[in-house]
Write an enzyme that holds these catalytic residues in place. Structure first.
Site, PDB file in Angstrom:
ATOM      1  CD  GLU A 247      -1.134   0.244   3.724  1.00 21.55           C
ATOM      2  OE1 GLU A 247      -2.337   0.438   3.511  1.00 21.55           O
ATOM      3  OE2 GLU A 247      -0.644   0.126   4.860  1.00 21.55           O
ATOM      4  CG  ASN A 249       1.002   3.779   4.660  1.00 19.49           C
ATOM      5  OD1 ASN A 249      -0.008   3.331   5.184  1.00 19.49           O
ATOM      6  ND2 ASN A 249       2.039   3.007   4.359  1.00 19.49           N
ATOM      7  CB  SER A 254       3.923   5.609  12.113  1.00 20.95           C
ATOM      8  OG  SER A 254       3.651   4.297  11.680  1.00 20.95           O
ATOM      9  CE  LYS A 417      -5.863  -1.287   2.761  1.00 18.96           C
ATOM     10  NZ  LYS A 417      -6.031  -0.168   3.736  1.00 18.96           N
ATOM     11  CE  LYS A 478      -4.343  -5.493   1.540  1.00 21.85           C
ATOM     12  NZ  LYS A 478      -3.171  -4.654   1.244  1.00 21.85           N
ATOM     13  CD  GLU A 482      -5.040   3.562   5.222  1.00 24.23           C
ATOM     14  OE1 GLU A 482      -3.939   3.117   5.562  1.00 24.23           O
ATOM     15  OE2 GLU A 482      -5.445   3.539   4.046  1.00 24.23           O
ATOM     16  N   GLY A 483      -4.843   0.998   9.229  1.00 24.91           N
ATOM     17  CA  GLY A 483      -4.525   0.557  10.574  1.00 24.91           C
ATOM     18  C   GLY A 483      -4.546  -0.941  10.766  1.00 24.91           C
ATOM     19  NE  ARG A 565       5.903  -1.703   9.135  1.00 24.48           N
ATOM     20  CZ  ARG A 565       4.680  -1.346   8.760  1.00 24.48           C
ATOM     21  NH1 ARG A 565       3.754  -1.124   9.659  1.00 24.48           N
ATOM     22  NH2 ARG A 565       4.377  -1.238   7.474  1.00 24.48           N
TER      23      ARG A 565
END
Lengths: 589, 589
Positions: A247, A249, A254, A417, A478, A482-483, A565
């Site tokens: 995706e 953002n 962050s 999205k 999806k 978000e999140g 990540r």
């Protein structure tokens, strides 16, 4: 791979505190990946004694070698069934070590992983370094509420293919230009999102704010102040050896600051393990923290230049979630924005902002008497952030004012999205990319994406839905959220699609269907609350980019750093303890 | 002074986040100190709302204006009855502001102190900065044990007379030379401490180790490796406007690293309050952290040079108290020693050291197979650190080895209070100072000090004991103990001395009587666990110095930075909450 791999075949344990021994592990001792890796990993971790006063090994985090069915993800991640040998570097996999710095560091790391005492020392080094350097998160305690702990982190960097990494970074400016063009095409945004808004109240409400503030926006078009801090997230797709975008953002991207610190920590830890300068060069340096701050500084300077005030007079408002006090990733931005640009930050929730903010007749926004040059959102991306009309009022207030916005509602909508999926349709991204070369580059990262609003009428959509019902493991469903935590996988995906198809295709306008990315699996040591746990893991790469525009003038467009990540490859069924992500950094191979 | 003073007379609140307003408080509005300061301070603090989720004001920490009797101190501090106006800068006290940077900053700070919202913002800034930059202590929680909180700190630096501050720093090398000469005079140490050893088992046991290791020490005299990290602690004596030495620490001189960070934090906070470069120049910069680390590095390099090994091969052993994991002041030394000198540190308790250490026939000490170049004690200064013979064995092991020691037993003994008192006797410090000029300088810092071993036979001693019984508030009675909490004050001192005199003077050989220093009182905002509390305070200045000697060659002797600790002026009767010290830094006036 080897960095995170069980190292039971490496004979000589390497002492963490003895750099002179750094070449003492013969590279020829590196063998192929053992088939009993999970078991040997468990044995090793059990032998570990203490770190931070507690056992190194968290049993809940051990991989058992058994794969469970893949359930909904609590994070924003692509899951897949692991294909563990996919990314093993040839020089390691064959047992014939090449000259690669990464291969050597991998062998050292594997030896540490096999030596409980050395591992404990390295974990302690990591925890201490992280705490010393502000690589922190709030401890979440009632008392003392200001207590902090190190951020969840990977003990060592994850091997990552160099060319792919560089390609992702090189695409940053193309994404900047494309998304900015999309955000400026109001008709496109409203048209494409109309179907989603029918079924998704949050999208509908954002569009309503967008519509209600159109007059002010259009009147100010020539002076529009845009700051974008984007993060494009990718995963390697092992079957085709390609990098696919998860995706893009456009709001509240962050971890730029903590990611900057993690890369430094990994350089420190590899140094402790005896890495040479040449070996450390495999760790790409970046400074997303200061790059983001410099973009903020540029936006404030531009605002002040036009407004005839000084940097010190105007402030940045950071919109945060209520009660969030220990967001060190955010607070680093505040500290550095002050240190590098002399700009103060006011942290305000949406509710506080509407209570304290005053919109002047000339469009100036003041908060507590201070003029606002830039509004930076670290909240506002989820319906939970808008419990009432006051919060929506704050959003409209910001839209109407003359401050730079990061992001505007238009930019937030451009990151939906549904827009991501629509851009992938033939000819669409080509309309917004700065050039055909850019369009080709952008498209190369697109995974398979399908809209579902025309399920009843389109044979193509019916075909892909049929395939997803037959092979749910190849897809992710999806919603416009978000999140994370809202996606459908596996049987849940199959059932949802089958029910919708049976109902004639209704109710899926707010969903997109996406190809499931199948990343390679690594072996990682994840450290959380001072505890280490080894596990099979998947990694996601994020590339930050910054962009500043005033009306038609682009003042800045830059790639701004990276984020990796890493999370356990197993499903979330074991709860947060087995499913959490950690901050990581790449070791280029 | 004004920095810490109640600011009820300053009319215009200054916004923390608005540097452009920094001169908006007319200096002519500064009035003389109000007589109702404590009350107005209470009112102000009650008006403060929240920081770190909790009330700014801790009622237990408020000063009531009432002075209670002075009881035993839990910290190593001199107490006195406050004489609050003693150090008020003339330019502020008269209301006629001079050009002093400190005076201007004081007025700004006073305004902040009077503005609850501004104060809250500044406290949050301080807490966040401290957490970001490793100005931390362990949170002391069972779970998670690696949680940290900011160190207790003064929100703003304490005004300190510039000339006095510079004089204290300038004396560092004279103290280095003097204490090194004392430590090399074994006969002097054993003779002077003989009486104390009669009554103090700890001193006796240290002397026993000293005696038992004499052969090895004497054989290695030409190659003796000495690292000293001293901290000479001082307080201003208001009645004579002089600076008097409280004590000279020769073992485990702490807070060098956190003190370095506090000075940086204060510069940051004053910058947030709008301080100019000229104003920030009143904050003396120092880097005790790296200066101490560089002395350690020099010692290790010298050891390795003679031993024919590399810095990376030999290690520093840091002797710590068991279970101590969150000593960030210590761990900064480890991190920086690695970063600046490539030297690894092994943290070991005395018990671990004797279990893992091996003394070679040539005097080399190895721990876990790693050669030890330097043993640095952050434990071993209190009987509590030696619960059994194993720990004493560790101490002897270190004495016998060829590593540099910080400190040797001789150095530890040279820092005994009995030695401090003896050096003050006529002609004694003159024997050990490098020159008569040095001796004069050193003596200028000596408070009145009296030994009590000859109470029965000496009219002079009897006279001073009589005076102390009549005026106990003028004296402190100190046993041979480090770490504080053992001193006698007030009625307890009077009773102890009266009983001893009645018993014919027996039992006081391990004690010294010291003039009570009467420091000026300031007004400070102390921040602990995210909470701010304003109080009348006393401050103690520490000056670090480093010294490296190999046999007869002095390789390094340097002043190495400063420490200011500030504590509530009230007695300890209210417990830790009202009596704690915070880390501070000086603002030179």
């Amino acid at each position: 791979m080897f960095l995170h791999r069980a190292a039971s075949q490496v004979a000589a344990p390497v002492s963490v505190n003895q750099p002179s021994m750094r070449r003492s592990t013969p590279e020829s001792q590196q063998g192929p990946e053992p088939c009993n890796r999970a078991e040997s990993g468990d044995r090793r971790m059990s032998a570990a004694t203490q770190t931070c006063g507690r056992p190194l090994c968290c049993p809940a985090n051990r991989t058992t070698g058994q794969r469970r069915s893949v359930g909904p993800c609590q994070h924003q991640w692509e899951h897949r069934r692991p294909a563990r040998s996919a990314r093993l570097p040839p020089s390691c996999a064959t047992g014939q070590a090449g000259p690669s710095a990464a291969a050597h560091m991998a062998s050292v790391a594997a030896a540490v992983s096999a030596d409980a005492a050395a591992l404990q020392e390295l974990v302690e080094d990591a925890v201490v370094w992280a705490s010393q350097h502000g690589l922190l998160v709030g401890a979440g305690l009632a008392e003392p509420s200001c207590a902090t702990v190190h951020a969840p982190l990977a003990l060592l960097p994850v091997p990552y293919p160099r060319e792919t990494f560089l390609r992702a970074k090189a695409a940053a400016l193309a994404f900047n230009a494309m998304i900015d063009a999309v955000a400026q095409d109001e008709e496109y945004l409203t048209t494409v999102l109309a179907a989603a808004a029918q079924e998704d109240l949050f999208t509908a409400r954002l569009l309503q704010v967008f519509r209600e503030t159109a007059a002010e926006r259009h009147a100010r078009r020539e002076q529009e102040g845009v700051l974008a801090v984007l993060r494009s997230d990718y995963m390697l797709h092992a079957p085709t050896n390609s990098l696919l975008q998860v995706e893009l953002n456009t709001i509240a991207s962050s971890f730029g600051c903590l990611s900057t610190l993690v890369a430094r920590m990994h350089a420190y830890l590899l140094g402790r393990l005896g890495a040479s300068e040449a070996e450390l060069a495999a760790l790409p340096t970046h400074n997303a923290m200061d790059n983001i701050v410099d973009a903020m500084g540029a936006a404030v300077a531009e605002y002040c230049s036009a407004a005839g005030c000084s940097n010190g007079e105007a402030v940045m408002v950071m919109v945060v979630q209520p009660g969030e006090r220990n967001a060190y990733d955010q607070q680093w931005l505040q500290t550095r924005l002050w240190e590098r640009h002399g700009v103060c930050t006011l942290r305000r929730s949406l509710a506080q902002l509407v209570a304290e903010g005053e919109l002047g007749p000339d469009g100036t926004l003041t908060v507590g008497g201070r003029r606002v040059a830039l509004v930076y959102f670290r909240a506002g991306y989820t319906p939970d952030d808008y419990p009432g009309e006051a919060e929506w009022g704050a959003r409209a207030l910001v839209e109407r004012c003359d401050a730079f916005k990061c992001p505007s509602v238009a930019y937030q909508l451009a990151g939906a999205k549904k827009i991501q999926q629509d851009l992938a349709r033939p000819g669409v991204v080509e309309r917004y990319a700065a050039s055909s070369v850019d369009a080709q580059l952008l498209r190369s990262f697109f995974a398979g994406l399908w809209g579902l609003e025309d399920l009843a009428g389109s044979p193509e959509t019916q075909a892909v839905v049929d395939d997803a019902i037959a092979h749910p493991e190849r897809y992710v469903l999806k919603p416009q959220r978000e999140g994370g935590g809202n996606n459908y996988y596996g049987n849940a995906l199959r059932d949802k699609l089958a029910a919708a198809r049976a109902a004639g295709g209704a109710g899926l306008g707010a969903y997109i269907l996406m190809q499931r990315i199948q990343p390679p699996v690594n072996r990682s040591i994840m450290v959380r609350l001072g505890q280490a746990a080894e596990a099979d893991t998947l990694s996601e790469l994020g590339v930050y980019s910054t962009f500043v525009r005033r009306g038609g003038r682009v003042l800045l467009s830059a790639e701004a750093g990276t984020l990796v990540r890493t999370k356990a490859a197993t499903s979330d069924e074991g709860g947060v303890a087995s499913g959490y992500a950690v901050l990581d950094s790449p070791l280029l191979v």
